[in-house]
Write an enzyme that holds these catalytic residues in place. Structure first.
Site, PDB file in Angstrom:
ATOM      1  N   HIS A   1      25.242  66.206  13.658  1.00 21.79           N
ATOM      2  CA  HIS A   1      24.369  66.826  14.657  1.00 21.79           C
ATOM      3  C   HIS A   1      24.135  65.902  15.851  1.00 21.79           C
ATOM      4  CE1 HIS A   1      20.803  64.932  12.557  1.00 21.79           C
ATOM      5  NE2 HIS A   1      20.308  64.919  13.778  1.00 21.79           N
TER       6      HIS A   1
ATOM      7  N   ASP B   1      26.477  65.557   6.909  1.00 23.85           N
ATOM      8  CA  ASP B   1      26.075  65.393   8.313  1.00 23.85           C
ATOM      9  C   ASP B   1      26.591  64.077   8.902  1.00 23.85           C
ATOM     10  OD1 ASP B   1      24.883  65.637  10.761  1.00 23.85           O
ATOM     11  OD2 ASP B   1      22.894  66.134   9.988  1.00 23.85           O
TER      12      ASP B   1
ATOM     13  N   SER C   1      18.176  59.635  13.076  1.00 21.06           N
ATOM     14  CA  SER C   1      19.364  60.348  12.623  1.00 21.06           C
ATOM     15  C   SER C   1      20.592  59.510  12.881  1.00 21.06           C
ATOM     16  CB  SER C   1      19.504  61.672  13.351  1.00 21.06           C
ATOM     17  OG  SER C   1      18.788  62.631  12.660  1.00 21.06           O
TER      18      SER C   1
END
Ligand code: ARG
Ligand code: ASP
Length: 719
Positions: A84, A220, A654
């Site tokens: 992402h 991810d 992240s």
């Protein structure tokens, strides 16, 4: 009296004794935490994590793309981050013919790696405390405005002076709400190329449905590489650039994790607000977030409707959807978490206790009225915050309005404007148009426009609305009539019209641009904001910052009395931090317990070819059926996909490396659990967990699924 003291102490200690698993620490000051980290199981020293003179782990962690974290995993500058986080670039390189979002992408040689102009990776080189220099000249009698001016000037001066002595880029950041300042020396890499990404049904498995939720099965990750000039300088993209040779890269562990294992996360948390008074937490969770959640939910419904119908629209709106949807869902979790945890009540009890504590000593006079002042100022703030929220979640969600803004400069052109200036403006507008129309679908925009303007009118009083909205109310039968007219008359909703305009641009056309209803609407809305809202927001938020600085200082003083040997951690501010905690499941509610890891079996259980978020490719199913996991299997024989631990992370973390007791890479942090999203306001270690993808799943996908074994060969693997 004794009783009061006791209860006071209990309330204070709830918030004040920073618990082992709470906190995001400045790496330069990590000596303070070393003992605790080692007691929790860490086998290395904090000098291994952050060292100025020797290579250390900090030389392998970067701020990726200005909003995420990445880590270097080979001596050729290979970089891991989340799918992402790379998403915008994956989308940027995708077309209907080369759909990397759907099919994935793997560069099998350096030549195949894709340049990403504008993408940066920032590496912290060193950090120093410059508080005294930044606050030089601030006296007891200095007013808030004077202080801000002094701080601003000192910062500019220090940066200017130091710039002469270093090639690194400098920034000075405020920590502890203006009580401390650090200068940070950064190396900014500007040639970062896309190397690999799994298909979205792996990298975004579960999509927005599973987003923010545990149990999770998202692979991810995406892979990039840093390039530098042949001399080793961080320069812009150039064909002759070579892969970067880092001072350090992370070894990758194939050992996996067990309940209770020590872990730490090293990365760039963006923003937290752990030290707010109750009135602020209440405003956030019970006034502002509900509005944003409601409006975004309605926009997302419209996106969904069209995205489901047309694969081209699905790609065009994928990134916009993910961005809007992420905040939408998170804030729902925050609202729920704050309510379940009685967060406002707990903060309120703390405010009271703090004021009592302030009462016990004359030296604490500055803190006596703080909570009262906060209550007053936040009450003044509320209508303006709402106004800002409505503006950004409604009018500014109309794409054609914000696009029209790119033409404002052309609208001012006169016959006296030099031709080269006009050419430059036309070129700029052309570039903006190219980017815009690649991902624009007018029916979505038109439907969103009618909906959001109606919401704006319904929910904001007339004196808090731009004139445009009041005109709509007075002059049109309904909002739809206005919107239909807007889209019929504006030239900015059609690529052909925009190209026509730019191909034959003459100064005489400026008037026509200025009269375009989309540009006029945009300007009307922004004029209102800059005249009626912004000045008040600026004034009140300055007051709030000032109160918060004093409140923070008070909380630090109190804390130091109780815990002389453990500091308080500063709120996140997009600077490099270390956080640590143990692997483990949790119990979010009665009778429910979550295990600490998920496996490929869970992906097969969720599989549903009908639902985009849960499609599983034949290739992955085949690997699952033949159990062809190679050395990436857990010792229990299954393929572990994700795990949770008690690390205090937030947005920006992240892509951060999650590391084991030896500092070896275990996985990539990518999310938090639904029950714990409130952790940006209040951290509760029993439910606030970070979610990481297991690095063994990452390697399995690279190696077994994609056959990109050449990438694995670059890495240092610890079996
Ligand atoms: N919730 C995570 C974070 O805040 C991941 C967001 C991306 N994933 C998604 N399905 N939209 O950024
Ligand atoms: N998903 C977040 C990010 O993109 C991480 C988090 O908020 O926990 O940084």
């Amino acid at each position: 009296m004794k009783k009061i003291f006791l209860s006071l102490f209990i309330v204070m200690s709830v918030f004040m004794n920073v618990r082992a698993d709470e906190g995001m620490w400045i790496p330069m000051l990590l000596q303070n935490n070393e003992k605790e980290m080692q007691e929790m199981g860490m086998n290395i020293t904090v000098e291994d994590i952050y060292s100025i003179n020797n290579s250390s782990m900090k030389d392998a962690v970067v701020l990726f793309g200005g909003g995420c974290t990445g880590e270097i995993v080979s001596d050729k500058g290979l970089l891991f981050t989340n799918h992402h986080c790379g998403f915008d670039w994956i989308q940027h390189h995708s077309t209907v013919e080369h759909d990397y979002l759907t099919d994935g992408f793997w560069a099998m040689s350096f030549e195949e790696e894709l340049p990403c102009p504008g993408l940066t990776a920032v590496m912290l080189k060193k950090m120093e405390d410059v508080t005294d220099r930044v606050l030089a000249g601030v006296e007891k009698s200095t007013t808030t405005e004077e202080r801000a001016e002094i701080v601003k000037n000192n910062i500019a001066k220090i940066i200017e002076e130091t710039s002469a002595t270093t090639d690194y880029e400098l920034e000075i950041k405020s920590f502890y709400h203006g009580n401390k300042y650090y200068m940070i020396y950064n190396e900014v890499f500007k040639d970062v190329r896309m190397v690999g990404t799994p298909p979205s049904n792996i990298g975004k498995f579960g999509g927005d449905t599973d987003n923010w939720v545990w149990p999770r099965h998202t692979g991810d990750f995406s892979i990039f590489r840093i390039y530098v000039s042949p001399e080793g300088k961080a320069v812009e993209y150039n064909e002759d650039n070579v892969p970067y040779k880092p001072a350090y890269h992370f070894p990758i562990s194939l050992k996996g994790v067990e309940e209770g294992d020590f872990t730490f996360v090293f990365g760039y948390p963006a923003r937290t607000n752990e030290y707010l008074p109750s009135v602020a937490v209440n405003q956030e969770a019970n006034v502002i977030y509900p509005v944003s959640v409601d409006l975004r939910g309605k926009i997302l419904d419209i996106y969904n409707k069209y995205q489901e119908k047309d694969p081209k629209v699905r790609i065009q709106y994928a990134s916009k959807h993910a961005h809007l949807g992420n905040g939408w869902k998170k804030w729902m979790g925050v609202i729920e978490g704050i309510n379940n945890f009685k967060g406002v009540e707990k903060k309120h009890a703390f405010d009271k206790a703090f004021t009592k504590w302030a009462n016990y000593s004359r030296s604490r006079g500055a803190y006596l009225e703080l909570i009262k002042d906060f209550n007053r100022v936040y009450a003044e703030y509320e209508p303006y915050r709402l106004a800002t929220t409505y503006l950004s979640e409604t009018a500014l969600q109309i794409e054609v309005l914000t696009f029209a803004a790119n033409f404002n400069a052309l609208a001012q052109v006169t016959k006296d404007t030099p031709q080269e200036q006009i050419d430059a403006l036309v070129a700029e507008a052309r570039e903006a148009a190219k980017v815009f129309f690649k991902d624009y679908y007018q029916p979505i925009d038109q439907e969103v426009a009618a909906m959001v303007l109606q919401e704006y009118i319904n929910n904001q009083p007339a004196d808090f609305r731009p004139e445009l909205l009041n005109t709509i109310v007075e002059k049109y039968d309904n909002v739809q009539a206005y919107v239909d007219e807007l889209f019929a008359k504006t030239m900015f909703a059609s690529e052909e019209n925009v190209n026509n305009l730019l191909d034959n641009f003459k100064a005489s056309k400026a008037k026509k641009i200025a009269k375009d209803p989309a540009l006029m609407a945009y300007k009307n809305v922004m004029d209102f904001y800059f005249t009626n809202v912004r000045p008040n927001v600026a004034k009140i938020s300055n007051e709030i910052s000032e109160l918060q600085r004093i409140f923070m200082r008070g909380q630090m003083e109190f804390h130091a009395e109780q815990n002389p040997d453990k500091m308080m951690y500063p709120d996140a501010n997009f600077s490099l931090r270390v956080t640590y905690g143990k692997v483990g499941g949790f119990s979010p509610r009665d009778a429910v317990h979550y295990k600490h890891y998920t496996t490929l079996d869970g992906i097969m259980q969720k599989e549903n070819p009908e639902i985009y978020d849960y499609v599983v490719t034949d290739r992955l199913r085949e690997l699952y059926e033949t159990k062809d996991y190679g050395r990436y299997a857990d010792k229990d024989g299954s393929m572990h996909v994700a795990f949770i631990a008690g690390n205090h992370t937030t947005g920006g973390n992240s892509g951060s490396p999650i590391l084991n007791a030896d500092g070896h890479l275990l996985g990539l942090n990518f999310d938090r659990t639904w029950e714990g999203t409130m952790s940006d306001l209040i951290y509760d270690p029993s439910i606030c967990k970070n979610i990481s993808v297991d690095v063994r799943y990452v390697l399995f996908i690279i190696d077994k699924y994609a056959g990109a074994t050449c990438l694995i060969d670059e890495m240092t693997i610890v079996e």
